[in-house]
Design a protein around this motif. Structure first.
Motif, PDB file in Angstrom:
ATOM      1  N   HIS A  71       0.821  -1.202   0.000  1.00  0.00           N
ATOM      2  CA  HIS A  71       0.000   0.000   0.000  1.00  0.00           C
ATOM      3  C   HIS A  71       0.855   1.252   0.000  1.00  0.00           C
ATOM      4  CE1 HIS A  71       0.741  -1.240   4.181  1.00  0.00           C
ATOM      5  NE2 HIS A  71       0.762   0.047   4.480  1.00  0.00           N
ATOM      6  N   HIS A 181     -10.172  -6.890   1.819  1.00  0.00           N
ATOM      7  CA  HIS A 181      -9.837  -5.608   1.216  1.00  0.00           C
ATOM      8  C   HIS A 181      -9.782  -5.658  -0.307  1.00  0.00           C
ATOM      9  CE1 HIS A 181      -8.410  -4.578   5.317  1.00  0.00           C
ATOM     10  NE2 HIS A 181      -8.754  -3.361   4.948  1.00  0.00           N
ATOM     11  N   ARG A 182     -10.390  -4.658  -0.929  1.00  0.00           N
ATOM     12  CA  ARG A 182     -10.218  -4.467  -2.362  1.00  0.00           C
ATOM     13  C   ARG A 182      -8.737  -4.216  -2.622  1.00  0.00           C
ATOM     14  NH1 ARG A 182     -12.892  -5.253  -6.580  1.00  0.00           N
ATOM     15  NH2 ARG A 182     -12.952  -3.184  -7.521  1.00  0.00           N
ATOM     16  N   PRO A 187      -6.933   3.780  -3.505  1.00  0.00           N
ATOM     17  CA  PRO A 187      -8.263   3.679  -2.896  1.00  0.00           C
ATOM     18  C   PRO A 187      -9.093   4.947  -2.999  1.00  0.00           C
ATOM     19  CG  PRO A 187      -6.580   3.914  -1.208  1.00  0.00           C
ATOM     20  CD  PRO A 187      -5.860   3.743  -2.510  1.00  0.00           C
ATOM     21  N   ARG A 268     -15.357   1.287   4.296  1.00  0.00           N
ATOM     22  CA  ARG A 268     -14.051   1.842   4.643  1.00  0.00           C
ATOM     23  C   ARG A 268     -13.919   2.034   6.152  1.00  0.00           C
ATOM     24  NH1 ARG A 268     -11.272   4.772   0.410  1.00  0.00           N
ATOM     25  NH2 ARG A 268     -12.452   4.754  -1.544  1.00  0.00           N
ATOM     26  N   SER A 271     -11.009  -0.029   8.344  1.00  0.00           N
ATOM     27  CA  SER A 271      -9.564   0.148   8.148  1.00  0.00           C
ATOM     28  C   SER A 271      -9.159   1.401   7.389  1.00  0.00           C
ATOM     29  CB  SER A 271      -8.997  -1.058   7.390  1.00  0.00           C
ATOM     30  OG  SER A 271      -9.440  -1.041   6.039  1.00  0.00           O
ATOM     31  N   ARG A 273      -9.691   1.594   4.097  1.00  0.00           N
ATOM     32  CA  ARG A 273      -9.721   1.127   2.717  1.00  0.00           C
ATOM     33  C   ARG A 273     -11.007   0.340   2.492  1.00  0.00           C
ATOM     34  NH1 ARG A 273      -6.071  -0.150  -1.404  1.00  0.00           N
ATOM     35  NH2 ARG A 273      -4.108   1.008  -1.316  1.00  0.00           N
ATOM     36  N   ALA A 275     -13.358  -2.567   1.978  1.00  0.00           N
ATOM     37  CA  ALA A 275     -13.225  -3.994   2.255  1.00  0.00           C
ATOM     38  C   ALA A 275     -14.618  -4.578   2.466  1.00  0.00           C
ATOM     39  CB  ALA A 275     -12.360  -4.226   3.488  1.00  0.00           C
ATOM     40  N   TYR A 296      -5.456   4.376   5.295  1.00  0.00           N
ATOM     41  CA  TYR A 296      -5.101   3.004   5.667  1.00  0.00           C
ATOM     42  C   TYR A 296      -3.597   2.943   5.866  1.00  0.00           C
ATOM     43  CZ  TYR A 296      -4.170  -1.994   5.189  1.00  0.00           C
ATOM     44  OH  TYR A 296      -3.744  -3.276   5.392  1.00  0.00           O
ATOM     45  N   TYR A 300      -7.238   1.719  10.785  1.00  0.00           N
ATOM     46  CA  TYR A 300      -7.343   0.376  11.345  1.00  0.00           C
ATOM     47  C   TYR A 300      -6.991   0.363  12.826  1.00  0.00           C
ATOM     48  CZ  TYR A 300      -7.914  -4.494   9.751  1.00  0.00           C
ATOM     49  OH  TYR A 300      -8.379  -5.748   9.470  1.00  0.00           O
ATOM     50  N   TRP A 322     -14.292 -10.355   7.624  1.00  0.00           N
ATOM     51  CA  TRP A 322     -14.245 -10.293   6.169  1.00  0.00           C
ATOM     52  C   TRP A 322     -14.953 -11.494   5.548  1.00  0.00           C
ATOM     53  CZ3 TRP A 322     -13.200  -5.623   6.446  1.00  0.00           C
ATOM     54  CH2 TRP A 322     -12.056  -5.075   7.038  1.00  0.00           C
TER      55      TRP A 322
END
Length: 354
Positions: A71, A181-182, A187, A268, A271, A273, A275, A296, A300, A322
């Motif tokens: 990231h 997470h994508r 993002p 979002r 975190s 981001r 997900a 991110y 988180y 998740w």
């Protein structure tokens, strides 16, 4: 020699590298069953990753995958972070706790972790995969010279083309259905939110790299469909969460087996981001007009603190549970049995009816 043959796989399946859930025991069991097991080390340091790699190797001689987060390093914003903590304060107060006074970045990006690179070059895992982006060219060169096969997640054709140009050996095509997470590189940029079916076919037609389908696939029929679209394999994550070898806690397993599995949410809030997770009390906070979360993984830090405060009072609805859109199809069984079941279902789906 094909990618599957080079790794010695008998099942065209990758167990997703779910950081915090995919244990060395899970990865090894999947590997020994003929598929590619994975561990996610983005949430640990080089020493922790080295120990996880050693644990996998103690239980299997087969190829396995080590996944890293690449990231963009977060930019601290004290004003934004203070506003985020103030917005979460009532949720903390509901459990008799106060939010942390400041936030830190709990995870180091592989882009800023030379110790992790040194460890990989020393231990030489058979496969290394990247999520959220791509490492610098010299890093890719060093890993490839060490004989390591490289994978990268892509959620769009543009990202896939970047991965191919960077020298990836295969691309994980992550559809919007996927849990966790994508893998978007940016993002804050536009996201066409392509589904797995459309994305896989697009990348197969437009890219030279082999494609691995990921997102919403839970059984052998789904894997067979991905193969028919031109993918060389499918990556499944949510399907392995109920396995006894995973690190999912009892509350996570119970939630996955409950009605919330039919209502995943892309958020979002947890975190910072986007997900996908099971609908729970954390995702419901979206109805309270949240401010912009910190970068991110700084956000988180707040999410983990809130989850800890809630769990201390017996509330498990603030965890990062998740799950992909195929969650209701999850089956609880040992990992080796699941791989064997999936392999049988693949052959059944691809065998013409008499």
């Amino acid at each position: 020699m094909s990618w599957i043959e080079r790794l010695g796989l008998s099942v065209p399946l990758v167990q997703a590298p779910m950081a915090g859930v995919s244990t060395p025991a899970l990865a090894a069991a999947v590997c020994n069953a003929g598929a590619l097991g994975s561990i996610g080390v983005g949430a640990t340091d080089a020493a922790g990753a080295r120990a996880m790699i050693a644990a996998v190797r103690e239980s299997t001689r087969s190829a396995f995958n080590v996944n890293l987060f690449v990231h963009t390093p977060p930019v601290a914003d004290p004003v934004l972070e203070a506003a985020w903590l103030a917005w979460l304060a009532p949720s903390f107060a509901a459990f008799g706790a106060a939010p942390p006074q400041t936030l830190r970045s709990p995870y180091t990006s592989f882009a800023d972790d030379p110790a992790m690179l040194d460890m990989l070059l020393h231990t030489r895992p058979p496969v290394v995969s990247f999520h959220f982006g791509l490492p610098a060219a010299p890093v890719v060169t060093a890993l490839k010279q060490a004989g390591i096969l490289l994978l990268a997640t892509a959620t769009s054709l543009d990202e896939a083309r970047m991965a191919q140009a960077a020298g990836m050996d295969a691309i994980v095509a992550q559809g919007i259905e996927a849990g966790g997470h994508r893998g978007v590189f940016d993002p804050r940029g536009p996201d066409d939110a392509l589904g797995t079916l459309a994305l896989v076919r697009l990348l197969v037609r437009q890219c030279a790299c082999p494609v691995i389908a990921a997102g919403g696939i839970m059984d052998g029929a789904g894997i067979a469909a991905a193969l028919d679209l031109g993918a060389i394999a499918a990556q499944l994550g949510t399907a392995f969460i109920p396995c006894p070898e995973s690190a999912a806690d009892a509350a996570y397993r119970q939630a996955l087996a409950g009605p919330g599995a039919f209502h995943t949410r892309l958020t979002r809030l947890v975190s910072g981001r986007p997900a996908r997770c099971l609908a729970n009390r954390f995702t419901a906070l979206a109805e309270q007009a949240p401010p912009t979360p910190p970068d991110y993984p700084i956000a988180y830090d707040a999410g983990k603190a809130l989850n800890a405060a809630a769990k201390a009072r017996g509330e498990h609805g603030f965890g990062a549970q998740w799950a992909g859109q195929g969650a209701p199809l999850a089956r609880a069984m040992p990992a080796a049995e699941l791989v064997a079941t999936l392999n049988r279902e693949i052959h059944e789906a691809r065998t013409p009816a008499l």
